[in-house]
Design a protein around this motif. Structure first.
Motif, PDB file in Angstrom:
ATOM      1  N   LEU A 170       2.325  10.488   8.171  1.00  0.00           N
ATOM      2  CA  LEU A 170       2.858   9.249   7.589  1.00  0.00           C
ATOM      3  C   LEU A 170       2.193   8.023   8.202  1.00  0.00           C
ATOM      4  O   LEU A 170       1.893   7.052   7.499  1.00  0.00           O
ATOM      5  CB  LEU A 170       4.375   9.184   7.787  1.00  0.00           C
ATOM      6  N   LEU A 171       1.951   8.061   9.503  1.00  0.00           N
ATOM      7  CA  LEU A 171       1.275   6.951  10.173  1.00  0.00           C
ATOM      8  C   LEU A 171      -0.151   6.792   9.642  1.00  0.00           C
ATOM      9  O   LEU A 171      -0.597   5.675   9.353  1.00  0.00           O
ATOM     10  CB  LEU A 171       1.250   7.200  11.680  1.00  0.00           C
ATOM     11  N   ILE A 172      -0.851   7.905   9.484  1.00  0.00           N
ATOM     12  CA  ILE A 172      -2.230   7.859   9.001  1.00  0.00           C
ATOM     13  C   ILE A 172      -2.280   7.343   7.570  1.00  0.00           C
ATOM     14  O   ILE A 172      -3.155   6.543   7.214  1.00  0.00           O
ATOM     15  CB  ILE A 172      -2.880   9.252   9.122  1.00  0.00           C
ATOM     16  N   ILE A 173      -1.346   7.774   6.730  1.00  0.00           N
ATOM     17  CA  ILE A 173      -1.305   7.300   5.347  1.00  0.00           C
ATOM     18  C   ILE A 173      -1.063   5.797   5.305  1.00  0.00           C
ATOM     19  O   ILE A 173      -1.697   5.064   4.535  1.00  0.00           O
ATOM     20  CB  ILE A 173      -0.224   8.052   4.543  1.00  0.00           C
ATOM     21  N   SER A 174      -0.160   5.304   6.151  1.00  0.00           N
ATOM     22  CA  SER A 174       0.127   3.861   6.192  1.00  0.00           C
ATOM     23  C   SER A 174      -1.100   3.072   6.631  1.00  0.00           C
ATOM     24  O   SER A 174      -1.440   2.040   6.035  1.00  0.00           O
ATOM     25  CB  SER A 174       1.291   3.587   7.147  1.00  0.00           C
ATOM     26  N   LEU A 175      -1.774   3.554   7.670  1.00  0.00           N
ATOM     27  CA  LEU A 175      -2.992   2.891   8.131  1.00  0.00           C
ATOM     28  C   LEU A 175      -4.086   2.962   7.074  1.00  0.00           C
ATOM     29  O   LEU A 175      -4.835   1.999   6.860  1.00  0.00           O
ATOM     30  CB  LEU A 175      -3.477   3.536   9.434  1.00  0.00           C
ATOM     31  N   ALA A 176      -4.171   4.096   6.403  1.00  0.00           N
ATOM     32  CA  ALA A 176      -5.186   4.271   5.370  1.00  0.00           C
ATOM     33  C   ALA A 176      -5.006   3.262   4.243  1.00  0.00           C
ATOM     34  O   ALA A 176      -5.979   2.704   3.725  1.00  0.00           O
ATOM     35  CB  ALA A 176      -5.133   5.691   4.814  1.00  0.00           C
ATOM     36  N   LEU A 177      -3.758   3.003   3.864  1.00  0.00           N
ATOM     37  CA  LEU A 177      -3.490   2.033   2.804  1.00  0.00           C
ATOM     38  C   LEU A 177      -4.035   0.656   3.167  1.00  0.00           C
ATOM     39  O   LEU A 177      -4.649  -0.025   2.340  1.00  0.00           O
ATOM     40  CB  LEU A 177      -1.991   1.955   2.525  1.00  0.00           C
ATOM     41  N   LEU A 178      -3.832   0.263   4.415  1.00  0.00           N
ATOM     42  CA  LEU A 178      -4.357  -1.029   4.871  1.00  0.00           C
ATOM     43  C   LEU A 178      -5.881  -1.036   4.889  1.00  0.00           C
ATOM     44  O   LEU A 178      -6.521  -1.954   4.380  1.00  0.00           O
ATOM     45  CB  LEU A 178      -3.823  -1.343   6.272  1.00  0.00           C
ATOM     46  N   ILE A 179      -6.445  -0.009   5.467  1.00  0.00           N
ATOM     47  CA  ILE A 179      -7.903   0.061   5.608  1.00  0.00           C
ATOM     48  C   ILE A 179      -8.587   0.102   4.241  1.00  0.00           C
ATOM     49  O   ILE A 179      -9.639  -0.510   4.035  1.00  0.00           O
ATOM     50  CB  ILE A 179      -8.294   1.292   6.451  1.00  0.00           C
ATOM     51  N   ILE A 180      -7.978   0.814   3.291  1.00  0.00           N
ATOM     52  CA  ILE A 180      -8.582   0.976   1.969  1.00  0.00           C
ATOM     53  C   ILE A 180      -8.489  -0.311   1.149  1.00  0.00           C
ATOM     54  O   ILE A 180      -9.461  -0.744   0.523  1.00  0.00           O
ATOM     55  CB  ILE A 180      -7.893   2.131   1.209  1.00  0.00           C
ATOM     56  N   PHE A 181      -7.327  -0.953   1.166  1.00  0.00           N
ATOM     57  CA  PHE A 181      -7.101  -2.071   0.258  1.00  0.00           C
ATOM     58  C   PHE A 181      -7.656  -3.400   0.760  1.00  0.00           C
ATOM     59  O   PHE A 181      -7.942  -4.287  -0.048  1.00  0.00           O
ATOM     60  CB  PHE A 181      -5.609  -2.209  -0.052  1.00  0.00           C
TER      61      PHE A 181
END
Length: 370
Positions: A196-207
């Motif tokens: 869940l932490l990685i998915i949240s960080l990924a959303l920021l990094i991607i967008f």
């Protein structure tokens, strides 16, 4: 007779792998399949429709003095520019990507499957909208998205890789937003305490880069295909595609929709909740595109992972012998179903290469539309 044909195919593929290795074999098989697809559906020899805009971007990707409504979808034209396939040569680049996509599908499947079933599942994609649309409407960037999506699935256990690939995915086409939930869910169901932490960080990094790039481009040159345009035409768009929606849905993968239907049935009976949720996120995420755009059969081609992984599920359910026989027959029958592009309330027939040649040179009828 079918057993003899299947046995011959298996021996040929094994011989090819023994002589050339798996990597070169995968490329060879992909080239062979593309050649068959180019006979089944007449390829264009110049960019078609939006392909012309992408070809123009490949010449001068960041020349903002030229109006181009496709600037947000920069990845494929930029890569073509970098490798020197610009302007009239641009259409070669998506074709190369299509070959790499098919080779990657075969190579990926071959890790766990035998050669013939790997070939047949690769054929399900090659002889469907993801490849056939590209051949007729040369220049579209969709096939790069498909390759990136497949690589994300392959590297789903390696966050640093798939996050980078997702950034590229959004730079290729904004409609890929709709497949992200299914990709995030695929990562979520992996056994990882920090998922869940990685998915949240990924959303920021991607967008963040996606947003910054669009903001920068918008400040320098107007772009027609933006969220404001899409949102303003939702009601009219739905009305336009509704009459031919189910026809467009069918023609995206034609008879190959049988595999998802069987896989869903099997997953339901076995109460495989994760599989059902992933398939649902894939399918309905792809359908959501149709609120904003109207290329029905083309856009549903984004559901290609559903065809690949449901086929693997059916292979496990039927067993190898039954799967090979039934899939072989289904592919042959599928060739007999005429290929159409369905978008808006329009159907465009894709003629075979021999038919196009005869119609053009003996009757003066042009079959390239677009």
């Amino acid at each position: 007779m079918i057993d003899k044909i299947l046995n011959k195919i298996e021996k040929t593929l094994l011989y090819l792998e023994q002589k050339c290795g798996i990597y070169f074999s995968s490329i060879t098989i992909a080239l062979f399949l593309i050649c068959i697809a180019a006979i089944y559906v007449t390829p264009a020899f110049a960019p078609m429709q939006l392909g012309r805009g992408y070809a123009s971007l490949s010449i001068r990707p960041f020349d903002f003095s030229e109006q181009n409504d496709l600037r947000f979808r920069i990845l494929t034209p930029l890569l073509a520019h970098i490798v020197g396939l610009r302007g009239s040569l641009y259409i070669v680049f998506p074709t190369i990507i299509a070959i790499i996509l098919l080779a990657t599908i075969y190579y990926y499947l071959r890790k766990n499957q035998q050669p013939t079933e790997s070939l047949f599942i690769t054929m399900l994609i090659c002889f469907s909208t993801p490849i056939l649309f590209l051949l007729h409407f040369q220049g579209y960037v969709d096939v790069t998205s498909y390759l990136l999506i497949l690589l994300i699935i392959i590297f789903i256990k390696k966050p640093f890789i798939w996050i980078f690939l997702m950034i590229l995915l959004l730079f290729n086409h904004d409609s890929n937003l709709f497949i992200l939930p299914s990709l995030f869910y695929l990562y979520y169901i992996q056994r990882n305490d920090k998922r869940l932490l990685i998915i949240s960080l990924a959303l920021l990094i991607i967008f963040i880069p996606f947003y910054l790039y669009r903001t920068w481009v918008s400040s320098l040159s107007p772009v027609g295909y933006d969220m404001e345009m899409y949102s303003s035409q939702i009601v009219e768009n739905v009305k336009t595609i509704a009459p031919c929606f189910f026809i467009g849905l069918f023609y995206s993968f034609k008879l190959f929709w049988l595999f998802p239907l069987i896989a869903i049935y099997v997953s339901w009976n076995k109460k495989n909740r994760h599989q059902l949720i992933w398939f649902s996120l894939l399918f309905f995420g792809v359908l959501l595109q149709l609120l904003f755009a109207s290329d029905t059969s083309r856009l549903i081609g984004l559901a290609f992972p559903l065809i690949i992984f449901s086929s693997v599920k059916v292979l496990q359910f039927w067993g190898r012998d039954l799967f090979l026989k039934r899939t072989f027959v289904l592919i042959l029958i599928n060739f007999l179903v005429p290929q159409y592009y369905v978008g808006q309330s329009t159907m465009i027939k894709f003629y075979s290469l021999p038919s196009s040649y005869i119609l053009k040179h003996y009757f003066g009828i042009e079959t390239w539309i677009g």
